[in-house]
Design a protein around this motif. Structure first.
Motif, short mmCIF file in Angstrom:
data_model
loop_
_atom_site.label_atom_id
_atom_site.label_comp_id
_atom_site.label_asym_id
_atom_site.label_seq_id
_atom_site.Cartn_x
_atom_site.Cartn_y
_atom_site.Cartn_z
N VAL A 127 -33.04 32.23 19.71
CA VAL A 127 -31.91 31.78 20.52
C VAL A 127 -30.94 32.93 20.78
N ILE A 128 -30.62 33.69 19.74
CA ILE A 128 -29.63 34.76 19.87
C ILE A 128 -30.09 35.83 20.84
N VAL A 129 -31.33 36.33 20.66
CA VAL A 129 -31.79 37.42 21.53
C VAL A 129 -32.14 36.92 22.93
N SER A 130 -32.28 35.60 23.11
CA SER A 130 -32.54 35.05 24.45
C SER A 130 -31.26 34.91 25.26
N GLY B 205 -27.58 22.09 14.89
CA GLY B 205 -26.68 22.00 16.04
C GLY B 205 -26.70 23.27 16.87
N PHE B 206 -26.71 24.43 16.20
CA PHE B 206 -26.76 25.71 16.90
C PHE B 206 -28.05 25.83 17.72
N LEU B 207 -29.17 25.44 17.11
CA LEU B 207 -30.46 25.53 17.81
C LEU B 207 -30.48 24.61 19.03
N LEU B 208 -29.95 23.40 18.89
CA LEU B 208 -29.93 22.47 20.02
C LEU B 208 -29.07 23.00 21.16
N ILE C 211 -36.98 26.54 6.53
CA ILE C 211 -36.12 27.72 6.56
C ILE C 211 -36.68 28.76 7.52
N ALA C 212 -37.98 28.94 7.51
CA ALA C 212 -38.60 29.89 8.43
C ALA C 212 -38.29 29.50 9.88
N ILE C 213 -38.37 28.20 10.16
CA ILE C 213 -38.06 27.73 11.51
C ILE C 213 -36.60 27.98 11.85
N PHE C 214 -35.71 27.69 10.89
CA PHE C 214 -34.28 27.89 11.12
C PHE C 214 -33.98 29.36 11.40
N ILE D 79 -30.58 27.84 27.12
CA ILE D 79 -31.76 28.57 27.61
C ILE D 79 -32.42 27.86 28.77
N ILE D 80 -32.51 26.52 28.72
CA ILE D 80 -33.17 25.77 29.79
C ILE D 80 -32.22 25.45 30.95
N GLY D 81 -30.96 25.85 30.84
CA GLY D 81 -30.04 25.71 31.95
C GLY D 81 -29.14 24.51 31.94
N VAL D 82 -29.22 23.67 30.92
CA VAL D 82 -28.35 22.50 30.84
C VAL D 82 -26.91 22.93 30.55
N LEU D 83 -26.75 23.94 29.71
CA LEU D 83 -25.44 24.50 29.40
C LEU D 83 -25.35 25.91 29.99
N PRO D 84 -24.14 26.41 30.24
CA PRO D 84 -24.00 27.77 30.79
C PRO D 84 -24.40 28.84 29.78
N GLY D 85 -24.74 30.02 30.29
CA GLY D 85 -25.03 31.14 29.42
C GLY D 85 -26.48 31.53 29.36
N GLY D 86 -27.36 30.76 29.99
CA GLY D 86 -28.78 31.04 29.90
C GLY D 86 -29.30 32.03 30.91
N ASP D 87 -28.43 32.52 31.80
CA ASP D 87 -28.87 33.44 32.86
C ASP D 87 -28.36 34.85 32.64
N SER D 88 -28.17 35.22 31.37
CA SER D 88 -27.58 36.53 31.08
C SER D 88 -28.57 37.67 31.20
#
Length: 455
Positions: free
Chosen positions: A256-259, A171-174, A246-249, A180-189
């Protein structure tokens, strides 16, 4: 040092029950490493490496993959509740199995105290009228009781705990990708504007000392394999599927965090997952992550109680612990081993509550580098045992012996890195002292047994 002949491993009488299924092992492997270290502790890694923490987790994931493949190869050939302790004994003698088995057990019972106390702190913040010590007592009693029932019950509890944690990560990754792609706010930081390696490669290396311990817990699946219906195939299947996911997670979460947040954001130290969700605008983000951390802590409490009991049970079966701990209930549960492990967990809780910055802190430092020492001995054992393993084993180490040696070299280098970093040097020295003490006891016991046999 001379190599002592290994003692009998896991005598055939009174076997553990083979009631764990492959889906139990897979989720156990995945859930075992998705804990509070990822949800909260990864912020420290971002602080020392910046966006370069992604590279730290890539390297740590690759190393974990190699170590788990070596561990799975030996577990598939010699399934045992003692896992790497038994393999070390087969490879180098009783002293090696004794040392790594007892060090791992001590690590788990200390961590039991840490996990139960941390879980109690969270619940106490929700229910301040309930004393923290009562919550600790409740958690320890509940999970001790679970581990005293049939092992299938433990497997089911851990399956659902792990499923919740995996769902939370997905859920966090989604949500993160949508931001990041702009569908939700916060991706332009502008989080990735500027230097991606603010502390250079030294920061990435420092991040490794935080990233590698975060993968600890996967080894529990090789302990549980002894109680599965098809140990050889189930172990290989669980490790193959779990390590990649797990590596992917882990790596995906760091991306996601650093982006979405600048690596220097002050809230990352408190909790990077909560900080990202709050940045995106998810309501009650802190409480959501707090609940997930609680589930992660309780899952680890359950799994570590199980692993500690099986390890000391195996030591007892091999004559390296009191024989009482080798007894089984009618349902095939090593109940004295469960109670003994939980009892030492309770002792750790008392030490944590009374002397958190003195005695308990020394205990935490003493187990700080044990995981890496366990992994190093796993690699040494695999290199030694490979010629003796059945050629038809369903799990084989890739690129043997080159990748085995590469993994061993990397872990030794990581020990060197811990030695030069002030924040990890104390842990390394304390763990080395603990290892020396346990090894000395093991050698003395071994010589006394040999002397008694010769008489």
């Amino acid at each position: 040092m001379t190599t002592a002949a290994p003692t009998n491993t896991e005598p055939p009488k009174e076997q553990l029950r083979s009631t764990l299924r492959s889906h139990h092992l897979t989720m156990l492997a995945m859930g075992g490493v998705i804990g509070s270290g990822l949800f909260v502790g990864s912020g420290a890694g971002i602080g020392v490496a910046g966006p370069g923490i992604v590279l730290s987790y890539v390297a740590a994931g690759a190393l974990t993959l190699l170590v788990m493949r070596m561990m799975a190869e030996m577990a598939a050939a010699y399934p045992s509740s003692g896992s790497f302790s038994v393999h070390a004994e087969r490879a180098f003698g009783a002293w090696a199995g004794f040392t790594i088995g007892w060090m791992y057990w001590l690590t788990l019972v200390v961590v039991l105290a840490l996990e139960s106390t941390a879980a109690a702190v969270i619940v106490h913040s929700w229910l301040p009228a309930v004393p923290q010590w009562l919550l600790v007592l409740l958690f320890m009693a509940v999970f001790t009781a679970i581990n005293l029932t049939e092992v299938a019950n433990f497997g089911e509890f851990e399956f659902w705990f792990a499923l919740i944690k995996v769902a939370a990560i997905v859920g966090f990754l989604l949500i993160g990708v949508l931001a990041i792609i702009g569908v939700l706010p916060g991706g332009d930081s502008g989080a990735l504007d500027g230097d991606l390696l603010p502390h250079g490669w030294a920061g990435v290396a420092a991040g490794l000392t935080i990233a590698v311990p975060a993968f600890g817990g996967l080894e529990i699946v090789t302990i549980a394999a002894a109680e599965s219906d098809d140990p050889a195939r189930a172990t290989g299947r669980a490790v193959r599927s779990a390590v990649w996911r797990i590596a992917i997670f882990y790596i995906g979460s760091m991306v996601v965090i650093v982006s979405l947040l600048p690596w220097s954001d002050e809230f990352l130290d408190v909790g990077p997952f909560a900080a990202v969700l709050d940045h995106i605008g998810v309501p009650a983000a802190a409480k959501i992550i707090e609940l997930i951390v609680l589930i992660a802590l309780l899952s680890a409490l359950n799994a570590n109680t199980y692993a500690a009991a099986r390890m000391v049970f195996s030591l007892a079966r091999r004559g390296q612990a009191p024989t009482l701990l080798a007894r089984l209930s009618r349902t095939g549960v090593p109940w004295p081993a469960v109670l003994a492990s939980a009892a030492f967990g309770f002792v750790g809780v008392v030490l944590n509550l009374l002397w958190p910055r003195t005695i308990f802190l020394h205990l935490l430092n003493a187990i700080g580098a044990v995981l890496l020492l366990v992994w190093i001995l796993v690699a040494c054992s695999q290199l030694r045992l490979r010629p003796r393993l059945p050629a038809a084993s369903p799990v084989r180490m890739w690129g043997h012996p080159y990748l085995s040696w590469a993994a061993l070299t990397a872990m030794v280098a990581l020990l060197g890195l811990m030695a030069v970093r002030p924040d990890t040097r104390v842990q390394l020295i304390s763990s080395a002292v603990l290892a020396a003490i346990v090894l000395t006891v093991g050698l003395i016991r071994g010589r006394r047994r040999i002397a008694a046999t010769e008489k």
